[in-house]
Design a protein around this motif. Structure first.
Motif, PDB file in Angstrom:
ATOM      1  N   SER A 230      52.313  46.820  36.909  1.00  0.00           N
ATOM      2  CA  SER A 230      50.900  47.197  37.001  1.00  0.00           C
ATOM      3  C   SER A 230      50.272  47.278  35.612  1.00  0.00           C
ATOM      4  N   LEU A 233      48.480  44.113  34.417  1.00  0.00           N
ATOM      5  CA  LEU A 233      47.291  43.664  35.137  1.00  0.00           C
ATOM      6  C   LEU A 233      46.057  43.843  34.262  1.00  0.00           C
ATOM      7  N   ASP A 234      45.242  42.809  34.188  1.00  0.00           N
ATOM      8  CA  ASP A 234      43.986  42.931  33.451  1.00  0.00           C
ATOM      9  C   ASP A 234      42.822  42.679  34.401  1.00  0.00           C
ATOM     10  N   ALA A 235      41.610  42.719  33.873  1.00  0.00           N
ATOM     11  CA  ALA A 235      40.415  42.542  34.711  1.00  0.00           C
ATOM     12  C   ALA A 235      40.295  41.088  35.151  1.00  0.00           C
ATOM     13  N   PRO A 236      39.779  40.836  36.377  1.00  0.00           N
ATOM     14  CA  PRO A 236      39.620  39.445  36.838  1.00  0.00           C
ATOM     15  C   PRO A 236      38.615  38.696  35.977  1.00  0.00           C
ATOM     16  N   ARG A 237      38.847  37.412  35.838  1.00  0.00           N
ATOM     17  CA  ARG A 237      37.957  36.558  35.052  1.00  0.00           C
ATOM     18  C   ARG A 237      37.138  35.623  35.931  1.00  0.00           C
ATOM     19  N   SER A 239      35.104  35.361  40.045  1.00  0.00           N
ATOM     20  CA  SER A 239      34.734  35.958  41.332  1.00  0.00           C
ATOM     21  C   SER A 239      35.143  34.985  42.423  1.00  0.00           C
ATOM     22  N   LEU A 435      33.295  34.724  35.619  1.00  0.00           N
ATOM     23  CA  LEU A 435      32.437  35.905  35.459  1.00  0.00           C
ATOM     24  C   LEU A 435      31.797  35.945  34.081  1.00  0.00           C
TER      25      LEU A 435
END
Length: 435
Positions: A230, A233-237, A239, A435
């Motif tokens: 976990s 895990l990074d922020a989604p790039r 959508s 994004l």
């Protein structure tokens, strides 16, 4: 995905037990616990004797039939149950946990904790399948066992524990439900009796369960290296399409393989109409831009009309379009076979070889060689396999066509799920927007 049955011997039993109750010590007459386990009525137990171990293992290994969820003898059997209830455990619907029929060979059914024999089998599973010990459930089970063995600790759980063995204590701790069936005379088909009881319970109580491996003893989730931490895990790039995400989440959360497979299939199916129409437009465009085409020749115009007419007639006959052709087009446009192979290898290195060597009997689906140098050939075989599996899942009419039998074919279907999931993931990602 199902795992091979464990070897049922003392070594595995003790190793599994030590995972739940660490600090065991083997002595000349058995296994000594670091502290006594509390039982009801102020009793306690501190040892699992060699005699009890031998008797249990002898009975287990004498079973006339066994698989991952059941052991059967001539006059008794025990089946692991999976509750299909959203309201709680299946066994809580029954005030009386024991039911006895009538007739020349009365059948007795008992719902509840597993027997000492079945508990010993589950401990052997723990010993030989390290993957099942990594789930959050098992951390909680170990903490509960540790708490209940503390000096002076009492609880309602202890007061209800009527057994007299270490294995009775473990059976309560791991909280698996089994259905034990026994008869006065030999029984030819215990599976039939158990499924009849489950129907009877569902009909009368709206209480649903099925025969199967308890989820705590099954490694089902697809976890690959890039997702195991976990902290990584990074922020989604990108959508993603919300409808597709919802289908995908339903598949990830599904406990029933049929629902899991179809949820991922719906992701791919989302684009069938679009790719089929685009393909037809492209066929017409190529036809009218070909240097050999002439708008002044009736024969050339008729050729274009035939192309459109064939597609229209096919749409009328098949309810919109050729679904297998549309599936192939989706794979062609959005799925890289090289990436699919890499995902499969990362998850389970045996799967690509399995698909190349094995059909899907319940679907009449053929082999798929994904390591072909020609990706188009691989996609064609992949489309046929996926489509036939899907048809077997949604069509249940009596007849000669292969079809899926709920629960009976779950282990075979489970092997198809990684293939379908990784295809669906590529389709979702291919339509992502930065994004």
């Amino acid at each position: 995905m199902s795992s091979p049955l464990p070897v049922l011997n003392k070594e595995n039993l003790v190793n599994g037990l030590s995972f739940i109750l660490p600090g065991l010590k083997e002595t000349g007459d058995g296994v000594l616990l670091p502290r006594a386990l509390p039982l009801s009525g102020g009793r306690s137990v501190e040892r699992l004797s060699n005699q009890e171990i031998d008797e249990i293992l002898t009975k287990l290994n004498s079973a006339e039939s066994r698989d991952a969820s059941s052991f059967q003898w001539a006059r008794e059997a025990e089946f692991s149950l999976i509750s299909l209830e959203t309201r709680g455990a299946f066994e809580r619907f029954f005030e009386d946990k024991r039911f006895t029929g009538q007739g020349e060979n009365p059948i007795t059914y008992r719902i509840g904790n597993p027997s000492k024999e079945f508990t010993a089998y589950l401990l052997c599973c723990i010993a030989q399948q390290p993957g099942i010990r990594k789930t959050p459930n098992w951390s909680m089970i170990r903490r509960r066992a540790a708490a209940l063995t503390e000096d002076g600790h009492r609880s309602r759980f202890v007061d209800l524990l009527t057994g007299d063995s270490v294995l009775d204590f473990v059976a309560e701790i791991i909280h698996v439900t089994t259905l034990q069936v026994s008869a006065v005379k030999d029984v030819a088909d215990f599976d039939l009796l158990v499924n009849s009881f489950l129907f009877h319970a569902a009909y009368n109580l709206d209480a649903a369960a099925r025969i199967g491996v308890d989820r705590k003893f099954e490694v089902r989730s697809i976890q690959r290296g890039r997702r195991s931490q976990s902290t990584a895990l990074d922020a989604p790039r990108q959508s993603y399409n919300v409808d597709l995400v919802h289908h995908y989440l339903m598949g990830v959360a599904a406990e029933i393989p049929l629902l899991e497979y179809l949820s991922y299939y719906h992701v791919v199916e989302h684009y069938f109409q679009k790719v089929f129409n685009d393909d037809l437009v492209e066929q017409v465009r190529k036809g009218i831009t070909d240097p050999s085409f002439s708008a002044r020749r009736a024969r050339d115009i008729q050729g274009i009309i035939k192309t459109v007419d064939k597609a229209t007639r096919q749409a009328k006959e098949e309810g919109g379009f050729n679904e297998q052709r549309a599936l192939h087009l989706v794979l062609e446009r959005f799925v890289s076979v090289t990436r699919l192979v890499a995902d499969l290898d990362s998850y389970d290195g045996s799967l690509v070889g399995y698909y190349a060597s094995n059909d899907v009997p319940f679907a009449g689906a053929g082999k798929v060689t994904l390591r072909l140098s020609n990706e188009e050939d691989a996609r064609g075989a992949l489309a046929r396999r996926i489509y036939k599996v899907r048809n077997a899942l949604v069509h249940a009419k009596e007849g000669d066509l292969p079809k899926y039998a709920p629960f009976a074919h779950d282990s075979e279907l489970a092997r198809e799920i990684p293939l379908m999931r990784f295809v669906a993931e590529q389709v979702i990602i291919a339509h992502g927007k930065a994004l």
